[in-house]
Motif scaffolding. Structure first.
Motif, PDB file in Angstrom:
ATOM      1  N   PHE A 185       4.246   3.833  10.148  1.00  0.00           N
ATOM      2  CA  PHE A 185       3.268   4.259   9.150  1.00  0.00           C
ATOM      3  C   PHE A 185       2.481   5.487   9.619  1.00  0.00           C
ATOM      4  O   PHE A 185       2.174   6.380   8.824  1.00  0.00           O
ATOM      5  N   ALA A 186       2.167   5.555  10.906  1.00  0.00           N
ATOM      6  CA  ALA A 186       1.345   6.651  11.409  1.00  0.00           C
ATOM      7  C   ALA A 186       2.123   7.954  11.549  1.00  0.00           C
ATOM      8  O   ALA A 186       1.570   9.038  11.313  1.00  0.00           O
ATOM      9  N   LEU A 187       3.402   7.874  11.932  1.00  0.00           N
ATOM     10  CA  LEU A 187       4.152   9.083  12.267  1.00  0.00           C
ATOM     11  C   LEU A 187       5.293   9.400  11.304  1.00  0.00           C
ATOM     12  O   LEU A 187       5.893  10.474  11.405  1.00  0.00           O
ATOM     13  N   ASP A 188       5.590   8.492  10.394  1.00  0.00           N
ATOM     14  CA  ASP A 188       6.608   8.756   9.377  1.00  0.00           C
ATOM     15  C   ASP A 188       5.971   8.800   7.995  1.00  0.00           C
ATOM     16  O   ASP A 188       6.028   9.809   7.289  1.00  0.00           O
ATOM     17  N   PHE A 189       5.327   7.706   7.626  1.00  0.00           N
ATOM     18  CA  PHE A 189       4.772   7.601   6.274  1.00  0.00           C
ATOM     19  C   PHE A 189       3.608   8.569   6.036  1.00  0.00           C
ATOM     20  O   PHE A 189       3.605   9.325   5.060  1.00  0.00           O
ATOM     21  N   VAL A 190       2.609   8.552   6.906  1.00  0.00           N
ATOM     22  CA  VAL A 190       1.415   9.386   6.694  1.00  0.00           C
ATOM     23  C   VAL A 190       1.748  10.880   6.665  1.00  0.00           C
ATOM     24  O   VAL A 190       1.298  11.606   5.762  1.00  0.00           O
ATOM     25  N   PRO A 191       2.532  11.422   7.617  1.00  0.00           N
ATOM     26  CA  PRO A 191       2.878  12.846   7.528  1.00  0.00           C
ATOM     27  C   PRO A 191       3.630  13.216   6.252  1.00  0.00           C
ATOM     28  O   PRO A 191       3.405  14.285   5.679  1.00  0.00           O
ATOM     29  N   LEU A 192       4.517  12.323   5.794  1.00  0.00           N
ATOM     30  CA  LEU A 192       5.247  12.620   4.561  1.00  0.00           C
ATOM     31  C   LEU A 192       4.331  12.543   3.345  1.00  0.00           C
ATOM     32  O   LEU A 192       4.487  13.324   2.395  1.00  0.00           O
ATOM     33  N   VAL A 193       3.385  11.614   3.345  1.00  0.00           N
ATOM     34  CA  VAL A 193       2.403  11.555   2.256  1.00  0.00           C
ATOM     35  C   VAL A 193       1.616  12.863   2.220  1.00  0.00           C
ATOM     36  O   VAL A 193       1.373  13.438   1.145  1.00  0.00           O
ATOM     37  N   ALA A 235      10.190  -0.249  -0.199  1.00  0.00           N
ATOM     38  CA  ALA A 235      10.116  -1.537  -0.899  1.00  0.00           C
ATOM     39  C   ALA A 235      11.052  -2.578  -0.276  1.00  0.00           C
ATOM     40  O   ALA A 235      10.780  -3.785  -0.361  1.00  0.00           O
ATOM     41  N   PHE A 236      12.133  -2.139   0.358  1.00  0.00           N
ATOM     42  CA  PHE A 236      13.040  -3.085   1.004  1.00  0.00           C
ATOM     43  C   PHE A 236      12.372  -3.803   2.182  1.00  0.00           C
ATOM     44  O   PHE A 236      12.891  -4.804   2.674  1.00  0.00           O
ATOM     45  N   VAL A 251      11.045  15.375  -6.203  1.00  0.00           N
ATOM     46  CA  VAL A 251      10.619  14.286  -7.078  1.00  0.00           C
ATOM     47  C   VAL A 251      11.596  13.113  -7.006  1.00  0.00           C
ATOM     48  O   VAL A 251      11.191  11.954  -6.876  1.00  0.00           O
ATOM     49  N   ILE A 252      12.886  13.414  -7.080  1.00  0.00           N
ATOM     50  CA  ILE A 252      13.896  12.348  -7.009  1.00  0.00           C
ATOM     51  C   ILE A 252      13.826  11.641  -5.665  1.00  0.00           C
ATOM     52  O   ILE A 252      13.887  10.411  -5.579  1.00  0.00           O
ATOM     53  N   ALA A 253      13.696  12.424  -4.592  1.00  0.00           N
ATOM     54  CA  ALA A 253      13.648  11.845  -3.250  1.00  0.00           C
ATOM     55  C   ALA A 253      12.410  10.977  -3.055  1.00  0.00           C
ATOM     56  O   ALA A 253      12.431  10.025  -2.267  1.00  0.00           O
ATOM     57  N   GLU A 254      11.334  11.278  -3.773  1.00  0.00           N
ATOM     58  CA  GLU A 254      10.138  10.432  -3.677  1.00  0.00           C
ATOM     59  C   GLU A 254      10.418   9.020  -4.171  1.00  0.00           C
ATOM     60  O   GLU A 254       9.929   8.037  -3.597  1.00  0.00           O
ATOM     61  N   TYR A 255      11.212   8.910  -5.218  1.00  0.00           N
ATOM     62  CA  TYR A 255      11.557   7.582  -5.743  1.00  0.00           C
ATOM     63  C   TYR A 255      12.500   6.837  -4.803  1.00  0.00           C
ATOM     64  O   TYR A 255      12.371   5.623  -4.604  1.00  0.00           O
ATOM     65  N   MET A 298       0.829  -1.202   0.000  1.00  0.00           N
ATOM     66  CA  MET A 298       0.000   0.000   0.000  1.00  0.00           C
ATOM     67  C   MET A 298       0.868   1.257   0.000  1.00  0.00           C
ATOM     68  O   MET A 298       0.606   2.211  -0.749  1.00  0.00           O
ATOM     69  N   ALA A 299       1.914   1.262   0.821  1.00  0.00           N
ATOM     70  CA  ALA A 299       2.787   2.426   0.921  1.00  0.00           C
ATOM     71  C   ALA A 299       3.531   2.677  -0.387  1.00  0.00           C
ATOM     72  O   ALA A 299       3.652   3.822  -0.840  1.00  0.00           O
ATOM     73  N   VAL A 300       4.035   1.613  -1.006  1.00  0.00           N
ATOM     74  CA  VAL A 300       4.736   1.758  -2.289  1.00  0.00           C
ATOM     75  C   VAL A 300       3.790   2.301  -3.353  1.00  0.00           C
ATOM     76  O   VAL A 300       4.148   3.204  -4.128  1.00  0.00           O
ATOM     77  N   ALA A 301       2.570   1.781  -3.401  1.00  0.00           N
ATOM     78  CA  ALA A 301       1.598   2.237  -4.393  1.00  0.00           C
ATOM     79  C   ALA A 301       1.257   3.716  -4.198  1.00  0.00           C
ATOM     80  O   ALA A 301       1.153   4.471  -5.169  1.00  0.00           O
ATOM     81  N   ILE A 302       1.091   4.131  -2.952  1.00  0.00           N
ATOM     82  CA  ILE A 302       0.728   5.524  -2.675  1.00  0.00           C
ATOM     83  C   ILE A 302       1.861   6.472  -3.055  1.00  0.00           C
ATOM     84  O   ILE A 302       1.635   7.520  -3.686  1.00  0.00           O
ATOM     85  N   THR A 303       3.083   6.132  -2.679  1.00  0.00           N
ATOM     86  CA  THR A 303       4.205   7.024  -2.991  1.00  0.00           C
ATOM     87  C   THR A 303       4.442   7.108  -4.499  1.00  0.00           C
ATOM     88  O   THR A 303       4.760   8.187  -5.022  1.00  0.00           O
ATOM     89  N   LEU A 304       4.268   6.003  -5.209  1.00  0.00           N
ATOM     90  CA  LEU A 304       4.401   6.044  -6.667  1.00  0.00           C
ATOM     91  C   LEU A 304       3.268   6.852  -7.286  1.00  0.00           C
ATOM     92  O   LEU A 304       3.469   7.563  -8.284  1.00  0.00           O
TER      93      LEU A 304
END
Length: 340
Positions: A282-290, A100-101, A89-93, A61-67
């Motif tokens: 996911f709650a405090l790193d991934f979601v805020p960055l999304v 993905a790791f 943009v580069i940093a998003e990839y 889910m996280a990989v799909a959202i960031t892509l």
């Protein structure tokens, strides 16, 4: 300026590869650890750096959202403009690659290689997001002709804050390098994690100062240049420059939340509660960055700010005695008359 930012990002990428070659997890593995099934009790597995088995569902889910965020922004950069946002943009990839790791950690939870790759890319990629925010403020100030409302000259604000970004990056890489030789030396491992923590704290402080500079800039434009503040009032809300300003502020809040989380996480050590609980990542790193990144899909800066946004700085506005600014400088009026 865009090329300078891109060069900075490439330098960070090289440092990232160097750090990968030397960084190791600052944790101690008992020499007499018995064979255990890594999937039976990951919490007590001394070889599992995360202390849990990563969820493939959440990772996918996280990989799909960031892509889904990176791909449209790549298209915007190519078709609409805004190469000054290329660092983001580069940093998003690279951030997507880091997440993905976690697939590898799901099947090989005791793999130090997968963990190091995951941790480095996920932790250090946001430096590119932060660099893009620094560039955007300078561009916005010059585009609006509101240079006097920025504490640091717009042409230098990018250099000042990007240099601080690189410095904090180097500090974090140095902390990781110290930890690399700490397999049998607990005190050295602790010293490495503290250096890494110093880098995160400095990054947090630097970005917090930047947010104060940006908030002050918006406040002063609204107070002293009402004609600029309301210049897009008759247009649709998604074409109003204030929408871009709001999106940028919301994006900065997301990055700030993530920076606070990472600082607290590392202050607990690599074996702390936050590190060993998947939901907090996911709650405090991934979601805020999304949140920080998705703001720029409907409000892509290249759609608002033209490529020649630096031109007005040739005629800087000077504050009057009452603290307000003149409507236009003579040079700027002359340029507009020539265009007519």
């Amino acid at each position: 300026m865009a090329s300078r930012t891109t060069s900075s990002l490439l330098s960070q990428a090289l440092l990232l590869l160097f750090a990968f070659s030397s960084l190791a997890v600052a944790r101690q593995i008992p020499a007499n650890a018995s064979d255990i099934n890594p999937f039976t009790d990951p919490k007590d597995d001394p070889f599992n750096p995360l202390g849990y088995i990563t969820s493939n569902g959440l990772t996918a889910m996280a990989v799909a959202i960031t892509l889904a965020i990176a791909l449209p922004q790549t298209w915007f950069t190519w078709r609409i403009g805004g190469r000054f946002m290329l660092a983001m943009v580069i940093a998003e990839y690279t951030y997507t690659l880091g997440i993905a790791f976690r697939f590898g950690l799901h099947t090989n939870p005791d793999s130090n290689a997968f963990y190091i790759l995951y941790y480095l890319f996920v932790t250090l990629s946001p430096c590119g997001f932060i660099a893009a925010e620094y560039v955007l403020l300078g561009r916005m100030a010059r585009w609006l002709g509101a240079n006097n409302h920025v504490l640091i000259p717009p042409r230098r604000i990018t250099l000042v804050f990007v240099c601080s970004d690189v410095a904090t990056f180097l500090t974090q890489a140095a902390g990781g390098s110290i930890s690399a030789s700490a397999h049998t030396n607990p005190s050295k491992a602790q010293a490495g994690s503290r250096v890494f923590l110093v880098g995160l704290v400095l990054q947090l402080v630097s970005f917090a100062i930047f947010m104060c500079v940006y908030t002050r800039f918006i406040y002063r434009v609204r107070k002293y240049q009402p004609e600029v503040w309301t210049r897009d009032r008759g247009m649709k809300w998604y074409k109003d420059w204030r929408a871009l300003a709001s999106a940028m502020w919301l994006s900065c809040v997301g990055i700030l939340i993530r920076s606070v989380y990472r600082t607290i996480e590392l202050s607990e050590g690599f074996d702390g509660f936050l590190t060993r609980t998947e939901v907090y990542f996911f709650a405090l790193d991934f979601v805020p960055l999304v949140l920080a990144l998705v703001c720029y899909i409907p409000f892509w800066p290249g759609r608002f700010i033209p490529a020649n946004a630096a031109l007005p700085e040739a005629s800087p506005r000077q504050p009057s005695t009452d603290g307000t600014l003149p409507d236009k400088t003579p040079d700027l009026r002359e340029k507009e008359d020539e265009k007519v």
